[in-house]
Design an enzyme around this catalytic site. Structure first.
Site, PDB file in Angstrom:
ATOM      1  N   ASP A  38      31.711  49.274  31.853  1.00  0.00           N
ATOM      2  CA  ASP A  38      31.430  47.615  31.697  1.00  0.00           C
ATOM      3  C   ASP A  38      30.917  47.399  32.895  1.00  0.00           C
ATOM      4  O   ASP A  38      31.849  47.406  34.020  1.00  0.00           O
ATOM      5  CB  ASP A  38      32.696  46.712  31.365  1.00  0.00           C
ATOM      6  CG  ASP A  38      32.230  45.326  31.449  1.00  0.00           C
ATOM      7  OD1 ASP A  38      31.408  44.955  31.994  1.00  0.00           O
ATOM      8  OD2 ASP A  38      32.628  44.791  30.106  1.00  0.00           O
ATOM      9  N   HIS A  39      29.608  47.095  33.391  1.00  0.00           N
ATOM     10  CA  HIS A  39      29.136  46.815  34.693  1.00  0.00           C
ATOM     11  C   HIS A  39      29.782  45.829  35.213  1.00  0.00           C
ATOM     12  O   HIS A  39      29.753  45.785  36.688  1.00  0.00           O
ATOM     13  CB  HIS A  39      27.506  47.152  34.869  1.00  0.00           C
ATOM     14  CG  HIS A  39      26.760  45.990  34.186  1.00  0.00           C
ATOM     15  ND1 HIS A  39      26.584  45.191  33.208  1.00  0.00           N
ATOM     16  CD2 HIS A  39      26.319  44.893  35.182  1.00  0.00           C
ATOM     17  CE1 HIS A  39      26.090  44.009  33.022  1.00  0.00           C
ATOM     18  NE2 HIS A  39      25.723  43.731  34.243  1.00  0.00           N
TER      19      HIS A  39
ATOM     20  N   HIS B  77      31.966  41.597  28.791  1.00  0.00           N
ATOM     21  CA  HIS B  77      31.944  41.277  30.257  1.00  0.00           C
ATOM     22  C   HIS B  77      32.753  39.972  30.469  1.00  0.00           C
ATOM     23  O   HIS B  77      33.817  40.154  31.241  1.00  0.00           O
ATOM     24  CB  HIS B  77      30.528  40.755  30.644  1.00  0.00           C
ATOM     25  CG  HIS B  77      29.525  41.774  30.442  1.00  0.00           C
ATOM     26  ND1 HIS B  77      29.995  43.239  30.668  1.00  0.00           N
ATOM     27  CD2 HIS B  77      28.394  41.780  30.016  1.00  0.00           C
ATOM     28  CE1 HIS B  77      28.860  44.011  30.475  1.00  0.00           C
ATOM     29  NE2 HIS B  77      27.797  43.159  30.060  1.00  0.00           N
TER      30      HIS B  77
HETATM   31  C1  BG6 Z   1      24.163  43.070  29.789  1.00  0.00           C
HETATM   32  C2  BG6 Z   1      23.707  42.327  28.487  1.00  0.00           C
HETATM   33  O1  BG6 Z   1      25.186  43.826  29.315  1.00  0.00           O
HETATM   34  O2  BG6 Z   1      24.353  42.221  30.705  1.00  0.00           O
HETATM   35  C3  BG6 Z   1      22.498  41.382  28.919  1.00  0.00           C
HETATM   36  O3  BG6 Z   1      23.327  43.168  27.387  1.00  0.00           O
HETATM   37  C4  BG6 Z   1      22.697  40.542  30.044  1.00  0.00           C
HETATM   38  O4  BG6 Z   1      22.080  40.502  27.644  1.00  0.00           O
HETATM   39  C5  BG6 Z   1      23.403  41.568  31.158  1.00  0.00           C
HETATM   40  O5  BG6 Z   1      21.277  40.086  30.434  1.00  0.00           O
HETATM   41  C6  BG6 Z   1      23.885  40.603  32.235  1.00  0.00           C
HETATM   42  O6  BG6 Z   1      24.033  41.348  33.364  1.00  0.00           O
HETATM   43  P1  BG6 Z   1      24.056  40.764  35.013  1.00  0.00           P
HETATM   44  O7  BG6 Z   1      24.459  41.889  35.590  1.00  0.00           O
HETATM   45  O8  BG6 Z   1      22.641  40.353  35.326  1.00  0.00           O
HETATM   46  O9  BG6 Z   1      24.814  39.688  34.970  1.00  0.00           O
END
Ligand code: BG6
Length: 483
Positions: free
Chosen positions: A176-177, A239
């Site tokens: 989960d980044h 997230h």
């Molecule tokens: C991804 C989603 O996991 O996270 C996207 O699938 C979203 O829809 C993105 O735009 C948001 O990531 P960050 O790091 O740009 O907040």
């Protein structure tokens, strides 16, 4: 601020889906940055694997082009050439037999071996099976899987089971980044590294907590996936849920993968079901020449949400009387993500009525301008009596630590190196993912059963007005969405 690079031993890393979007945008640029930081030791191998027929040179060319587009830093040609030299390519059929023996031929004994499944979840099982079949799995082998990890409890369970046939849970790294974002980890440092906050971190002192992840982008280009998911599956189940867990969990005994994940799991399991009146869903509208949601997904009958706001309760002693408000959406007024911990007002004011009532807010900004603010109340300087104002104690990381600090590192850099180091703390465990789906499923089922329609909201707004009302009716208000 001097960055500290923790050395790792040489490794073999295979990226399935090595020519795909995620590899080009995130994984390879992250590896390149780690290479520039001196963290990828001599003798490591990075192998792209995909269906396309390419040789090593053509793959290196593809990677060079991806880095030209997505590496946001200076490009030193010598470093680029050195990095590319460590890359190779294997054409592999994920569901057939072609290419697997050749891939196995790259593997070296007694080395950390990681396989990044940068492919759709429908291929996870097939890849896991073939790795095993072709003798590439030993106790030191790790696999990395990306979201979406299922689309409900049933599919997530099936995925977990298909991986568990070939891998032990300690070998599975579910990304989960958001957990790789610097400020997200800082949440734990703030809570458990300071005496100041933890005694106040409960319903007695905290009025409510807001979590906002606002984006300005729409869903164009990924309409097909997104329309089958919606904001709840795409952002909340993973997230926002992870952010909520880190904010709400009990202190683990140690900063150890299972100790941390056990505590997060307890939070998810303590979540009450959400009542329909505590959720607002929305879809963004056309704005000038910018398509609306329905045009972006090319489905004029879609009832999928591009925005969701909800009020949650964590039913345990710590949080019994403190609601959590979550919202996330696309095409909002700014790209801004923050967690705001809003403390209660002082129980009694010793000042005149016109001094007003004040409260402290701790806001943790995830992006942009990662940092932490604590609003404190002070006397407005100068004569004129005891007037009070709230001022932020501001700790913007790039100012406090310098622009070159490791805080600037991308989430993927940190997470990939954690895989190599064998540290699962920032990865989701199978039971966590399942618990998150078990909580999310009834919400989505409820919409389907009731034929619930999302509300329209203007592009560039803060979402539907009803989302504001969700807070107003509790005598509270959302914080401004701003960069
Ligand atoms: C991804 C989603 O996991 O996270 C996207 O699938 C979203 O829809 C993105 O735009 C948001 O990531 P960050 O790091 O740009 O907040």
């Amino acid at each position: 601020m001097v960055s500290r690079v923790i050395p790792v031993d040489p490794f073999d890393l295979v990226i399935f889906g090595g020519t795909g979007d995620l590899a080009r945008r995130k994984i390879l640029p992250a590896l390149f940055r780690r290479f520039l930081a001196g963290q990828i030791p001599e003798g490591s191998k990075i192998i792209g694997a995909a269906r396309s027929e390419l040789d090593d040179d053509a793959y290196r060319q593809l990677v060079a082009e991806a880095l030209a587009e997505f590496h946001d830093g200076e490009m030193d040609q010598k470093c680029l050439t050195d990095f590319l030299r460590g890359l190779s390519y294997e054409q592999v059929d994920a569901v057939g037999e072609a290419g697997w023996d050749a891939l196995a031929g790259h593997m070296r004994p007694d080395m950390v071996r990681a396989f990044y499944f940068s492919v759709g979840p429908s291929l996870f099982g097939a890849l896991a099976e073939r790795l095993q079949l072709h003798g590439m799995v030993d106790p030191d082998t790790r696999i990395v899987v990306e979201k979406p990890f299922g689309r409900d409890l049933e599919t997530a369970r099936a995925l977990n089971q298909s991986l568990a046939v070939h891998f032990d849970e300690s070998q599975i790294y579910r990304i989960d980044h958001y957990l790789g974002k610097e400020t997200v980890q800082n949440l734990m440092a703030i809570r458990f590294g300071n005496m100041l906050f933890e005694p106040l971190w409960n319903s007695q002192y905290i009025d409510h907590i807001q979590i906002t992840v606002a984006e300005t982008v729409g869903v164009q280009g990924r309409g097909d996936y997104y329309d089958r998911s919606g904001a709840t599956r795409d952002m909340v189940q993973n997230h926002l849920m992870q952010l909520l867990c880190l904010i709400a969990m009990e202190p683990p005994a140690k900063f150890d993968p299972d100790a941390v994940r056990d505590e997060k799991l307890k939070v998810i399991r303590a979540l009450d079901p959400v009542e329909p009146q505590d959720i607002v869903r929305g879809q963004y509208l056309l704005a000038g020449d910018r398509a609306g949601y329905l045009e972006d997904v090319e489905n004029s009958a879609s009832t999928t949400e591009s925005f969701v706001a909800m009020k949650l309760h964590v039913s345990n002693w710590r949080w019994a009387a403190t609601p959590f408000y979550l919202r996330t959406g696309k095409r909002l007024k700014a790209r801004a993500s923050e967690i705001a911990v809003v403390f209660k007002e002082t129980p009694h004011s010793i000042f005149d009525e016109d001094a007003g009532r004040h409260r402290n807010t701790l806001s943790i900004r995830l992006q942009p301008n990662e940092g932490i603010d604590l609003d404190v109340t002070i006397k407005e300087p100068g004569p004129g009596g005891m007037r009070l104002i709230d001022v932020p104690l501001d700790m913007t990381f790039s100012e406090a630590l310098g622009p070159d600090s490791e805080a600037a590192a991308d989430a993927y850099e940190r997470l990939i190196m954690d895989v190599i180091r064998g540290n699962q703390t920032l990865f989701m465990r199978g039971d966590e993912v399942e618990a998150a789906w078990a909580w999310t499923d009834p919400i989505i089922q409820g919409w389907t059963e009731r034929g619930d329609q999302p509300l329209a909201y203007d592009t560039g707004s803060s979402g539907p007005d009803d989302a504001l009302a969700l807070m107003h009716r509790d005598g509270r208000r959302w914080r401004e969405i701003r960069e």
